[in-house]
Design a protein around this motif. Sequence first.
Motif, short mmCIF file in Angstrom:
data_model
loop_
_atom_site.label_atom_id
_atom_site.label_comp_id
_atom_site.label_asym_id
_atom_site.label_seq_id
_atom_site.Cartn_x
_atom_site.Cartn_y
_atom_site.Cartn_z
N PHE A 1 0.84 -1.21 0.00
CA PHE A 1 0.00 0.00 0.00
C PHE A 1 0.87 1.26 0.00
N TYR A 2 0.37 2.30 -0.63
CA TYR A 2 0.94 3.63 -0.44
C TYR A 2 0.68 4.06 1.00
N PRO A 3 1.47 4.98 1.52
CA PRO A 3 1.11 5.57 2.81
C PRO A 3 -0.24 6.30 2.64
N LEU A 4 -1.14 6.09 3.58
CA LEU A 4 -2.48 6.66 3.50
C LEU A 4 -2.68 7.73 4.56
N THR A 5 -3.27 8.85 4.17
CA THR A 5 -3.60 9.88 5.14
C THR A 5 -4.92 9.52 5.83
N ASP A 6 -5.18 10.15 6.96
CA ASP A 6 -6.45 9.93 7.66
C ASP A 6 -7.62 10.32 6.76
N ASP A 7 -7.45 11.39 5.98
CA ASP A 7 -8.53 11.82 5.07
C ASP A 7 -8.80 10.77 3.99
N GLU A 8 -7.74 10.15 3.46
CA GLU A 8 -7.93 9.11 2.45
C GLU A 8 -8.64 7.89 3.03
N ILE A 9 -8.26 7.53 4.24
CA ILE A 9 -8.91 6.39 4.90
C ILE A 9 -10.38 6.70 5.15
N SER A 10 -10.66 7.91 5.65
CA SER A 10 -12.06 8.31 5.89
C SER A 10 -12.87 8.31 4.61
N MET A 11 -12.28 8.81 3.54
CA MET A 11 -12.96 8.83 2.24
C MET A 11 -13.28 7.41 1.80
N TYR A 12 -12.32 6.52 1.94
CA TYR A 12 -12.54 5.14 1.52
C TYR A 12 -13.62 4.47 2.37
N ILE A 13 -13.61 4.71 3.64
CA ILE A 13 -14.65 4.14 4.51
C ILE A 13 -16.03 4.67 4.11
N ARG A 14 -16.12 5.95 3.74
CA ARG A 14 -17.40 6.52 3.31
C ARG A 14 -17.94 5.84 2.05
N SER A 15 -17.06 5.22 1.27
CA SER A 15 -17.51 4.51 0.07
C SER A 15 -18.25 3.22 0.42
N HIS A 16 -18.14 2.77 1.67
CA HIS A 16 -18.73 1.52 2.17
C HIS A 16 -18.10 0.27 1.56
N GLU A 17 -17.06 0.44 0.76
CA GLU A 17 -16.42 -0.71 0.12
C GLU A 17 -15.71 -1.64 1.11
N PRO A 18 -15.15 -1.13 2.21
CA PRO A 18 -14.37 -2.02 3.08
C PRO A 18 -15.17 -3.10 3.80
N PHE A 19 -16.47 -2.95 3.91
CA PHE A 19 -17.22 -3.73 4.89
C PHE A 19 -17.52 -5.17 4.52
N ASP A 20 -17.37 -5.57 3.30
CA ASP A 20 -17.59 -6.99 2.98
C ASP A 20 -16.33 -7.61 2.38
N LYS A 21 -15.17 -7.06 2.78
CA LYS A 21 -13.92 -7.52 2.18
C LYS A 21 -12.88 -7.84 3.24
N ALA A 22 -12.23 -8.97 3.08
CA ALA A 22 -11.12 -9.32 3.97
C ALA A 22 -10.04 -8.25 3.85
N GLY A 23 -9.50 -7.83 4.99
CA GLY A 23 -8.48 -6.80 4.98
C GLY A 23 -9.03 -5.40 4.81
N SER A 24 -10.34 -5.26 4.75
CA SER A 24 -11.03 -3.96 4.68
C SER A 24 -10.81 -3.21 3.37
N TYR A 25 -10.49 -3.92 2.28
CA TYR A 25 -10.38 -3.22 1.00
C TYR A 25 -10.64 -4.17 -0.15
N GLY A 26 -11.00 -3.57 -1.28
CA GLY A 26 -11.18 -4.32 -2.52
C GLY A 26 -10.26 -3.76 -3.58
N ILE A 27 -9.35 -4.57 -4.06
CA ILE A 27 -8.38 -4.11 -5.06
C ILE A 27 -9.05 -3.81 -6.40
N GLN A 28 -10.17 -4.48 -6.68
CA GLN A 28 -10.84 -4.35 -7.98
C GLN A 28 -11.76 -3.14 -8.03
N GLY A 29 -11.94 -2.46 -6.91
CA GLY A 29 -12.84 -1.31 -6.86
C GLY A 29 -12.09 -0.03 -6.56
N PHE A 30 -12.76 0.84 -5.81
CA PHE A 30 -12.19 2.13 -5.43
C PHE A 30 -10.90 1.95 -4.63
#
Length: 190
Positions: free
Chosen positions: A125-154
């Motif tokens: 991963f690139y270093p992530l800022t708190d704002d980037e993490i918050s933005m990603y969480i707002r996308s709701h993408e982390p919630f059904d993915k192991a490791g809290s992210y989806g490489i194929q999406g946002f």
Amino acid sequence: MKPFILASGSPRRKELLEQAHIPFSIQTSTIEETVEEGLAPAEVVQQLAKQKAEDVWSTHQESIVLGSDTVVAFGEQLLGKPKDEGEARATLQMLSGQTHSVYTGVAICSAEGTITFYEKTDVEFYPLTDDEISMYIRSHEPFDKAGSYGIQGFGAFMVKRIVGDYFAVVGLPLARTIRELKKFGIVPTL
């Protein structure tokens, strides 16, 4: 060709098999997944994939059944799907600027026997800022993915580099799976 069943409700695995032009039906496993203590991530994903495949195969013994499971490992810690926003944030902060490993296990069951295999892919991963993490969480993408992210999406914006099979990170090591299915007479149809 024998009937081929995907023992998973994962939309990503479904899309990958469709991409491979392999005809299949879906029957989701309902088994309570259990893992022996002290197993390495590669063993965990193969054991879980086998449990799912064998559960569905037990009621469809005329078919070929594929089960799969994916875990994210950071060092010795296995990272599943986050329970809530706080857990997603903590996971993404931990992975920020670091390299972790994604393990995807596959089991294929038939009357002739069962094979299991796995693929390991390292993801930086690139270093992530708190704002980037918050933005990603707002996308709701982390919630059904192991490791809290989806490489194929946002979540792709966080990934600096991968070493290994991209499709294994998505949820199914497609090229290897196609080759293994061929041994069971399951081939792409165009």
